[in-house]
Scaffold this active site. Structure first.
Site, PDB file in Angstrom:
ATOM      1  CE1 TYR A 135      -3.607  -2.488   0.425  1.00  0.00           C
ATOM      2  CE2 TYR A 135      -4.653  -0.500   1.232  1.00  0.00           C
ATOM      3  CZ  TYR A 135      -4.745  -1.785   0.757  1.00  0.00           C
ATOM      4  OH  TYR A 135      -5.977  -2.363   0.616  1.00  0.00           O
ATOM      5  CE  LYS A 189       1.244 -17.780  -2.626  1.00  0.00           C
ATOM      6  NZ  LYS A 189       0.320 -18.938  -2.748  1.00  0.00           N
ATOM      7  CG  ASP A 221      -2.735 -20.209  -1.325  1.00  0.00           C
ATOM      8  OD1 ASP A 221      -2.198 -20.212  -0.196  1.00  0.00           O
ATOM      9  OD2 ASP A 221      -2.269 -20.833  -2.299  1.00  0.00           O
ATOM     10  CG  ASP A 245      -8.243  -4.497   1.444  1.00  0.00           C
ATOM     11  OD1 ASP A 245      -9.190  -4.000   2.081  1.00  0.00           O
ATOM     12  OD2 ASP A 245      -8.158  -4.472   0.201  1.00  0.00           O
ATOM     13  CG  ASP A 249     -13.993  -6.583   2.036  1.00  0.00           C
ATOM     14  OD1 ASP A 249     -13.808  -5.834   3.023  1.00  0.00           O
ATOM     15  OD2 ASP A 249     -14.419  -6.179   0.938  1.00  0.00           O
TER      16      ASP A 249
HETATM   17  C1  IPM Z   1     -10.520  -0.908   3.759  1.00  0.00           C
HETATM   18  C2  IPM Z   1     -10.726  -0.328   2.386  1.00  0.00           C
HETATM   19  C3  IPM Z   1      -9.551   0.571   2.057  1.00  0.00           C
HETATM   20  C4  IPM Z   1      -8.307  -0.275   2.068  1.00  0.00           C
HETATM   21  C5  IPM Z   1      -9.686   1.323   0.729  1.00  0.00           C
HETATM   22  C6  IPM Z   1     -10.973   2.121   0.659  1.00  0.00           C
HETATM   23  C7  IPM Z   1      -8.502   2.212   0.455  1.00  0.00           C
HETATM   24  O1  IPM Z   1     -10.899  -1.333   1.454  1.00  0.00           O
HETATM   25  O2  IPM Z   1     -10.420  -0.131   4.737  1.00  0.00           O
HETATM   26  O3  IPM Z   1     -10.481  -2.128   3.868  1.00  0.00           O
HETATM   27  O4  IPM Z   1      -7.976  -0.926   1.056  1.00  0.00           O
HETATM   28  O5  IPM Z   1      -7.627  -0.308   3.089  1.00  0.00           O
HETATM   29 MG    MG Z   2     -11.050  -3.294   2.275  1.00  0.00          MG
END
Ligand code: IPM
Ligand code: MG
Length: 354
Positions: A135, A189, A221, A245, A249
Site C-alpha cells: 500500500y 505467502k 490462499d 484487506d 472482507d
Molecule cells: C478498507 C478499504 C480501504 C483499504 C480502501 C478504501 C482504500 O478497502 O479499509 O479495507 O484498502 O484499506
Molecule cells: Mg477493504
C-alpha cells in the site's frame, strides 16, 4: 476526551449521527469537533484530507469516521480521490494496528450465506497491519520502460516490510490473543514472497515471549479457503496490509452483514480511528436504509481501546444485542418474521435499550 468526527460521504453522515446520539447519551463529557474527509472534502476544498482536518485529527484523542468515497469522485486523478484521504489519515496518525472483529450474533445466524452450523458462534479477530506493505512501498507508479525488448508501460508496486514494523503488529496480535482464546494464526505467502518469509520469521521470534499463546501459520490462499470451510477454527489472525484487506472482507461476509462490523485502527499509544468496515454505499444514502450498528459498535471500540472505559463499551454492545433480540432489523439484515426499521429508528432503539 477529544473526538474528531469525520462523517464522510454517502451514508456516512446518517450512521455517524446515530453513533453520536449514543455517545451523548452516555454523558461522559466528550469534546467533539467535526471535519471533512473524503469526497465531501474534495468538493469543499479540493483536497480529500485538508489541512484543517489534519490539525483536528492530530489534536484529538480519537477519530470517529463514517465512510468515504463514491462513483462521483472515481474519475478524479488518484491523488484527489477520497481513498487517498483515508490512507493519508492512517499514515499521518501512525495507525498501524487495524482490529477487525467478525462476530456472528446468534439472532443473525440465518443472515449468513454459509450454513448456520458452520458460522454460529463465530467470534474471530483479524489484526491487519495498516501503514506498510504494498500500500505504501516505494517505488510505485506507471512508467515507460524497455521490457521484453519493447518500450512499453509497466505498472510497479513494492511489497516491503521492515522487521520493526512486523514486530510491533505481531505484539498487538499476541496481546489480543492473550485476552481471548489464546490462539494466533499468522498469514503469509512464504512459498513465493520473501517479505512474508521475514514476516513468519519475526512472528516465530516473538512467540517465546507469549508462551500462553499458541502460534500457527497459514499461507494466504489456504487461509482464504479455511475461512469459508471452517471459520470457527480461528481466534486471532494476523497479517499484512493487503492480505488483511482481502481476508477481512471475506471474514465479514461470514457474519451475514458487513453492516454489523466495527473496526479500530490504533497507534502505539492507544489513540485510534474508529470506523465501520463497510463503505459509503452511495446507492442507499439519504434513504434511511443504512444500518448504523457497525458505527455504533465502532464507538464502543473507541470507549474500550482509547478511553479505557470497558464498562461503557459493554453497555453499548449490550444495547445492540438487545435490539437484535427484540427483532429489530435494518434492510441489510432483515428476514421474514423480524421488524424492519430505518436508520434513525434503529438509533432510537439502541438509545432506549441503553
Ligand atoms: C478498507 C478499504 C480501504 C483499504 C480502501 C478504501 C482504500 O478497502 O479499509 O479495507 O484498502 O484499506
Ligand atoms: Mg477493504
Amino acid at each position: 476526551m477529544k473526538i474528531c468526527i469525520l462523517p464522510g460521504d454517502g451514508i456516512g453522515p446518517e450512521i455517524v449521527a446515530q453513533a453520536l446520539r449514543v455517545l451523548e447519551a452516555l454523558d461522559l463529557r466528550f469534546e467533539m469537533e467535526e471535519a471533512l474527509l473524503g469526497g465531501c472534502a474534495v468538493d469543499a476544498t479540493g483536497d480529500p484530507f485538508p489541512e484543517a482536518t489534519q490539525r483536528l485529527a492530530l489534536a484529538a484523542d480519537a477519530v470517529l469516521l463514517g465512510a468515504v468515497g463514491g462513483p462521483k469522485w472515481d474519475v478524479l486523478p488518484r491523488a484527489l480521490r477520497p481513498e487517498r484521504g483515508l490512507l493519508g489519515i492512517r499514515k499521518l496518525l501512525g495507525l498501524f494496528a487495524n482490529l477487525r472483529p467478525a462476530v456472528l450474533y446468534p439472532e443473525l445466524a440465518n443472515a449468513s450465506t454459509l450454513k448456520p452450523e458452520v458460522v454460529s458462534g463465530l467470534d474471530l479477530l483479524i489484526v491487519r497491519e495498516l501503514t506498510g506493505d504494498i500500500y505504501f512501498g516505494q517505488p510505485r507508479g506507471i512508467e515507460k520502460r524497455e521490457l521484453d525488448g519493447v518500450e512499453q508501460r509497466v505498472g510497479v508496486n513494492t511489497m516491503i516490510y521492515s522487521e520493526s514494523e512486523i514486530r510491533r503488529i505481531g505484539r498487538v496480535a499476541f496481546e489480543a490473543a492473550k485476552k481471548r482464546r489464546r490462539k494466533l494464526c499468522s498469514v503469509d505467502k512464504i512459498n513465493v514472497l520473501e517479505t512474508t518469509q521475514l514476516w513468519r520469521d519475526v512472528m516465530n521470534e516473538l512467540s517465546p515471549d507469549y508462551p500462553e499463546v499458541e502460534l500457527s501459520h497459514l499461507l494466504v490462499d489456504n487461509a482464504a479457503m479455511q475461512l469459508v470451510r471452517a471459520p470457527k477454527q480461528f481466534d486471532v489472525l494476523v497479517t499484512g496490509n493487503m492480505f488483511g484487506d482481502i481476508l477481512s472482507d471475506e471474514a465479514s461476509m461470514l457474519t451475514g452483514s458487513i453492516g454489523m462490523l466495527p473496526s479500530a485502527s490504533l497507534d502505539e499509544t492507544g489513540k485510534g480511528l474508529y470506523e465501520p468496515c463497510h463503505g459509503s454505499a452511495p446507492d442507499i444514502a439519504g434513504k434511511s436504509l443504512a444500518n448504523p450498528l457497525a458505527t455504533i459498535l465502532s464507538a464502543a471500540m473507541m470507549l474500550r481501546h482509547t478511553f479505557v472505559l470497558e464498562e461503557a463499551a459493554q453497555r453499548v454492545e449490550n444495547a445492540v444485542k438487545s435490539v437484535l433480540r427484540q427483532g429489530l432489523r435494518t434492510s441489510d439484515i432483515y428476514q421474514p418474521g423480524t421488524t424492519r426499521v430505518g436508520t434513525e429508528q434503529m438509533g432510537d432503539a439502541v438509545l432506549a435499550a441503553l
